[in-house]
Design a protein around this motif. Structure first.
Motif, PDB file in Angstrom:
ATOM      1  N   ASN A  88      -3.750  -8.460  -5.424  1.00 13.33           N
ATOM      2  CA  ASN A  88      -4.774  -7.925  -4.509  1.00 13.33           C
ATOM      3  C   ASN A  88      -4.218  -7.969  -2.928  1.00 13.33           C
ATOM      4  OD1 ASN A  88      -7.237  -7.131  -3.100  1.00 13.33           O
ATOM      5  ND2 ASN A  88      -8.107  -8.971  -3.594  1.00 13.33           N
ATOM      6  N   VAL A  89      -3.517  -6.970  -2.719  1.00 15.24           N
ATOM      7  CA  VAL A  89      -2.890  -6.629  -1.150  1.00 15.24           C
ATOM      8  C   VAL A  89      -3.711  -5.561  -0.554  1.00 15.24           C
ATOM      9  CG1 VAL A  89      -0.941  -7.956  -1.433  1.00 15.24           C
ATOM     10  CG2 VAL A  89      -0.917  -5.668  -2.323  1.00 15.24           C
ATOM     11  N   SER A  90      -3.241  -5.382   0.627  1.00 14.59           N
ATOM     12  CA  SER A  90      -3.836  -4.147   1.508  1.00 14.59           C
ATOM     13  C   SER A  90      -3.294  -2.843   1.392  1.00 14.59           C
ATOM     14  CB  SER A  90      -3.832  -4.604   2.976  1.00 14.59           C
ATOM     15  OG  SER A  90      -2.629  -4.866   3.467  1.00 14.59           O
ATOM     16  N   TRP A  91      -2.007  -2.939   0.826  1.00 20.31           N
ATOM     17  CA  TRP A  91      -1.418  -1.644   0.757  1.00 20.31           C
ATOM     18  C   TRP A  91      -1.398  -0.812  -0.665  1.00 20.31           C
ATOM     19  CZ3 TRP A  91       0.842  -6.272   2.073  1.00 20.31           C
ATOM     20  CH2 TRP A  91       1.524  -6.869   1.088  1.00 20.31           C
ATOM     21  N   PRO A  92      -1.382   0.344  -0.560  1.00 19.35           N
ATOM     22  CA  PRO A  92      -1.702   0.995  -1.851  1.00 19.35           C
ATOM     23  C   PRO A  92      -0.920   0.733  -3.280  1.00 19.35           C
ATOM     24  CG  PRO A  92      -0.883   2.472  -0.560  1.00 19.35           C
ATOM     25  CD  PRO A  92      -0.906   1.158   0.366  1.00 19.35           C
ATOM     26  N   VAL A  93       0.465   0.290  -2.989  1.00 16.25           N
ATOM     27  CA  VAL A  93       1.205  -0.042  -4.251  1.00 16.25           C
ATOM     28  C   VAL A  93       1.046  -1.490  -4.578  1.00 16.25           C
ATOM     29  CG1 VAL A  93       3.614  -0.118  -5.435  1.00 16.25           C
ATOM     30  CG2 VAL A  93       2.696   1.722  -4.081  1.00 16.25           C
ATOM     31  N   LYS A  94       0.018  -1.891  -5.302  1.00 17.58           N
ATOM     32  CA  LYS A  94      -0.339  -3.273  -5.542  1.00 17.58           C
ATOM     33  C   LYS A  94       0.499  -4.059  -6.546  1.00 17.58           C
ATOM     34  CE  LYS A  94      -4.814  -1.926  -3.643  1.00 17.58           C
ATOM     35  NZ  LYS A  94      -4.429  -2.272  -2.317  1.00 17.58           N
ATOM     36  N   LYS A  95       1.734  -4.069  -6.173  1.00 17.27           N
ATOM     37  CA  LYS A  95       2.552  -4.848  -7.136  1.00 17.27           C
ATOM     38  C   LYS A  95       3.146  -6.058  -6.533  1.00 17.27           C
ATOM     39  CE  LYS A  95       3.811  -0.393  -9.635  1.00 17.27           C
ATOM     40  NZ  LYS A  95       5.117   0.311 -10.346  1.00 17.27           N
ATOM     41  N   ALA A  96       3.504  -7.033  -7.439  1.00 15.73           N
ATOM     42  CA  ALA A  96       4.226  -8.238  -6.935  1.00 15.73           C
ATOM     43  C   ALA A  96       5.454  -7.993  -6.227  1.00 15.73           C
ATOM     44  CB  ALA A  96       4.146  -9.102  -7.934  1.00 15.73           C
ATOM     45  N   ASN A  97       6.379  -7.061  -6.853  1.00 19.62           N
ATOM     46  CA  ASN A  97       7.678  -6.766  -6.066  1.00 19.62           C
ATOM     47  C   ASN A  97       7.385  -6.213  -4.756  1.00 19.62           C
ATOM     48  OD1 ASN A  97       7.259  -4.237  -7.051  1.00 19.62           O
ATOM     49  ND2 ASN A  97       9.193  -3.860  -7.561  1.00 19.62           N
ATOM     50  N   SER A  98       6.313  -5.811  -4.538  1.00 19.43           N
ATOM     51  CA  SER A  98       5.991  -4.868  -3.175  1.00 19.43           C
ATOM     52  C   SER A  98       5.687  -6.073  -1.878  1.00 19.43           C
ATOM     53  CB  SER A  98       4.705  -3.959  -3.380  1.00 19.43           C
ATOM     54  OG  SER A  98       3.615  -4.590  -3.119  1.00 19.43           O
ATOM     55  N   ILE A  99       5.365  -7.236  -2.017  1.00 19.94           N
ATOM     56  CA  ILE A  99       4.878  -7.964  -1.154  1.00 19.94           C
ATOM     57  C   ILE A  99       5.857  -8.360  -0.170  1.00 19.94           C
ATOM     58  CG2 ILE A  99       4.080 -10.325  -0.633  1.00 19.94           C
ATOM     59  CD1 ILE A  99       2.744 -10.305  -3.650  1.00 19.94           C
ATOM     60  N   TYR A 100       7.221  -8.910  -0.677  1.00 18.95           N
ATOM     61  CA  TYR A 100       8.307  -9.249   0.144  1.00 18.95           C
ATOM     62  C   TYR A 100       8.608  -8.125   1.308  1.00 18.95           C
ATOM     63  CZ  TYR A 100      12.216 -11.772   1.800  1.00 18.95           C
ATOM     64  OH  TYR A 100      13.422 -12.483   2.608  1.00 18.95           O
ATOM     65  N   VAL A 101       8.700  -6.915   0.846  1.00 22.43           N
ATOM     66  CA  VAL A 101       9.186  -6.070   1.583  1.00 22.43           C
ATOM     67  C   VAL A 101       7.814  -5.569   2.792  1.00 22.43           C
ATOM     68  CG1 VAL A 101       9.657  -3.362   1.949  1.00 22.43           C
ATOM     69  CG2 VAL A 101      10.811  -4.657   0.277  1.00 22.43           C
ATOM     70  N   ASN A 102       6.590  -5.567   2.141  1.00 20.02           N
ATOM     71  CA  ASN A 102       5.653  -5.020   2.871  1.00 20.02           C
ATOM     72  C   ASN A 102       4.955  -6.278   3.889  1.00 20.02           C
ATOM     73  OD1 ASN A 102       4.071  -2.216   2.300  1.00 20.02           O
ATOM     74  ND2 ASN A 102       4.864  -3.292   0.475  1.00 20.02           N
ATOM     75  N   GLU A 103       5.633  -7.486   3.850  1.00 17.35           N
ATOM     76  CA  GLU A 103       5.479  -8.606   4.488  1.00 17.35           C
ATOM     77  C   GLU A 103       6.465  -8.865   5.433  1.00 17.35           C
ATOM     78  OE1 GLU A 103       2.632  -9.681   4.997  1.00 17.35           O
ATOM     79  OE2 GLU A 103       1.457 -10.272   3.562  1.00 17.35           O
ATOM     80  N   ASN A 104       7.332  -7.863   5.846  1.00 14.40           N
ATOM     81  CA  ASN A 104       8.420  -7.774   6.540  1.00 14.40           C
ATOM     82  C   ASN A 104       9.473  -8.794   6.374  1.00 14.40           C
ATOM     83  OD1 ASN A 104       7.400  -5.854   8.283  1.00 14.40           O
ATOM     84  ND2 ASN A 104       6.013  -7.264   9.202  1.00 14.40           N
ATOM     85  N   SER A 105       9.682  -9.043   4.856  1.00 17.41           N
ATOM     86  CA  SER A 105      10.612 -10.079   4.325  1.00 17.41           C
ATOM     87  C   SER A 105      10.436 -11.376   4.831  1.00 17.41           C
ATOM     88  CB  SER A 105      11.952  -9.680   4.743  1.00 17.41           C
ATOM     89  OG  SER A 105      12.428  -8.208   4.054  1.00 17.41           O
ATOM     90  N   ASP A 106       9.006 -11.774   4.994  1.00 25.63           N
ATOM     91  CA  ASP A 106       8.869 -13.160   5.616  1.00 25.63           C
ATOM     92  C   ASP A 106       8.594 -14.194   4.285  1.00 25.63           C
ATOM     93  OD1 ASP A 106       7.548 -15.234   6.486  1.00 25.63           O
ATOM     94  OD2 ASP A 106       6.462 -14.357   8.211  1.00 25.63           O
ATOM     95  N   PRO A 107       9.385 -14.902   4.032  1.00 28.19           N
ATOM     96  CA  PRO A 107       8.871 -15.797   2.747  1.00 28.19           C
ATOM     97  C   PRO A 107       7.584 -16.549   3.026  1.00 28.19           C
ATOM     98  CG  PRO A 107      11.224 -16.252   3.544  1.00 28.19           C
ATOM     99  CD  PRO A 107      10.497 -15.460   4.904  1.00 28.19           C
TER     100      PRO A 107
END
Length: 334
Positions: A88-107
């Motif tokens: 459940n994320v705000s961007w359209p490709v709602k996949k777990a492997n999209s989180i890191y890139v879409n969060e500006n590589s912020d752990p």
């Protein structure tokens, strides 16, 4: 639901004794979920972490492992969250492997988003690329492994050539990386069950790496392994922390290193491949393998999506998402 969280810092800690509990970062503004219960207490000697392995091409997280190290039971449990897991994320490709890139590589942002899947904020993170995996394996002196299949694949655009025969092999770090990256051969054949089969193979190979790292013969190589980790892994752990956890790891029996895969079902949403978690089975796994608290994680602690077809999706929090909020893979022309 689920807004109460332990409000403590997730800073690097000094080398802890077995009873010490690593601290967590305050995430009230970003974390959608709570600790299992407001009065929940941490179990002594239990530490949680997430290990991300970044994709060579896209920069996304090709491998997501959430783990628990229990220094009392001397066990290590690792749960693989498939990269296509619905989140459940705000961007359209709602996949777990999209989180890191879409969060500006912020752990830290990744951990905040991950808490929706696991029900709590993990203590620490480590982010590595596949070059780091190669360095670690080479520091061990390579790995003996019985390859279940031959792998033959060539992609000049990636400068990638994979040629590993089936059967007993002594794999170098480069060989291990190539085996982990393999998806489909030159003849078009891949794993019978797609990405899930690839995950199963990766887990088998990584378990073999862990088992051989625990062998007596590899103990002299431990300083080289730690150096490879320190030089090639982005983490909030200090060198002293890593040494402590390495010591705890070496106290384990290889049979106490366990790999799991998050339970779920492969689905398609607007032409895209996703993996929907089975909430009941997932809760059982969370509380068996990952939960560091003395109270169980329940559905109210999660933010997990269930696909409803034309109606979109609904979260365990009660939030609903219209189908239009998902990327339309049918329109992709790249």
């Amino acid at each position: 639901p689920g807004t109460i969280r332990p409000a403590v810092e997730n800073s690097a800690i000094a080398t802890p004794p077995p009873d010490a509990v690593p601290t967590q970062k305050a995430q009230e503004e970003t974390a959608p979920t709570a600790a299992p219960e407001p009065a929940a207490k941490r179990r002594d000697g239990v530490y949680t972490f997430v290990l991300l392995v970044s994709d060579q091409v896209s920069g996304g997280t090709d491998t997501i492992l959430t783990g628990q190290l229990d220094t009392r039971r001397r066990s290590l449990d690792l749960v693989n969250i498939p990269r296509d897991t619905l989140v459940n994320v705000s961007w359209p490709v709602k996949k777990a492997n999209s989180i890191y890139v879409n969060e500006n590589s912020d752990p830290d942002r990744f951990i905040a988003d991950l808490s929706g899947l696991v029900g709590f904020g993990v203590d620490h993170y480590a982010v590595m690329n596949l070059k780091a995996v190669a360095r670690i394996v080479d520091a061990m002196g390579g790995v003996d492994f019985n390859m279940p299949r031959s792998m033959d694949y060539d992609d000049p655009t990636q400068n990638l050539s994979i040629h590993i025969s089936a059967g007993a092999q002594h794999l170098s770090g480069t060989d291990v990386v190539k085996a982990l990256r393999f998806r489909v051969g030159n003849d078009g054949s891949g794993y019978p069950d797609g990405d899930l089969g690839r995950i199963h193979f990766q887990q088998t190979l990584l378990k073999s790496v862990a088992s051989q790292l625990l062998s007596v013969g590899n103990i002299p190589n431990l300083p080289k392994v730690l150096e490879a980790v320190t030089d090639n892994v982005k983490t909030d752990l200090t060198s002293a922390n890593l040494s402590f956890f390495a010591e705890q790891f070496l106290l384990m029996d290889k049979d106490n290193v366990n790999f799991y895969m998050a339970p779920g079902t492969a689905i398609s949403i607007r032409g895209g491949s996703y993996y929907e978690l089975n909430v009941n089975e997932w809760l059982e796994m969370l509380n068996t393998a990952l939960n560091p608290y003395d109270q169980p994680v329940t559905e109210k602690n999660l933010d997990v999506l269930h696909y409803l077809g034309a109606e979109g999706a609904i979260s365990t929090t009660g939030d609903t998402l219209p189908l239009s909020s998902f990327y339309d893979f049918y329109s992709y022309t790249g």
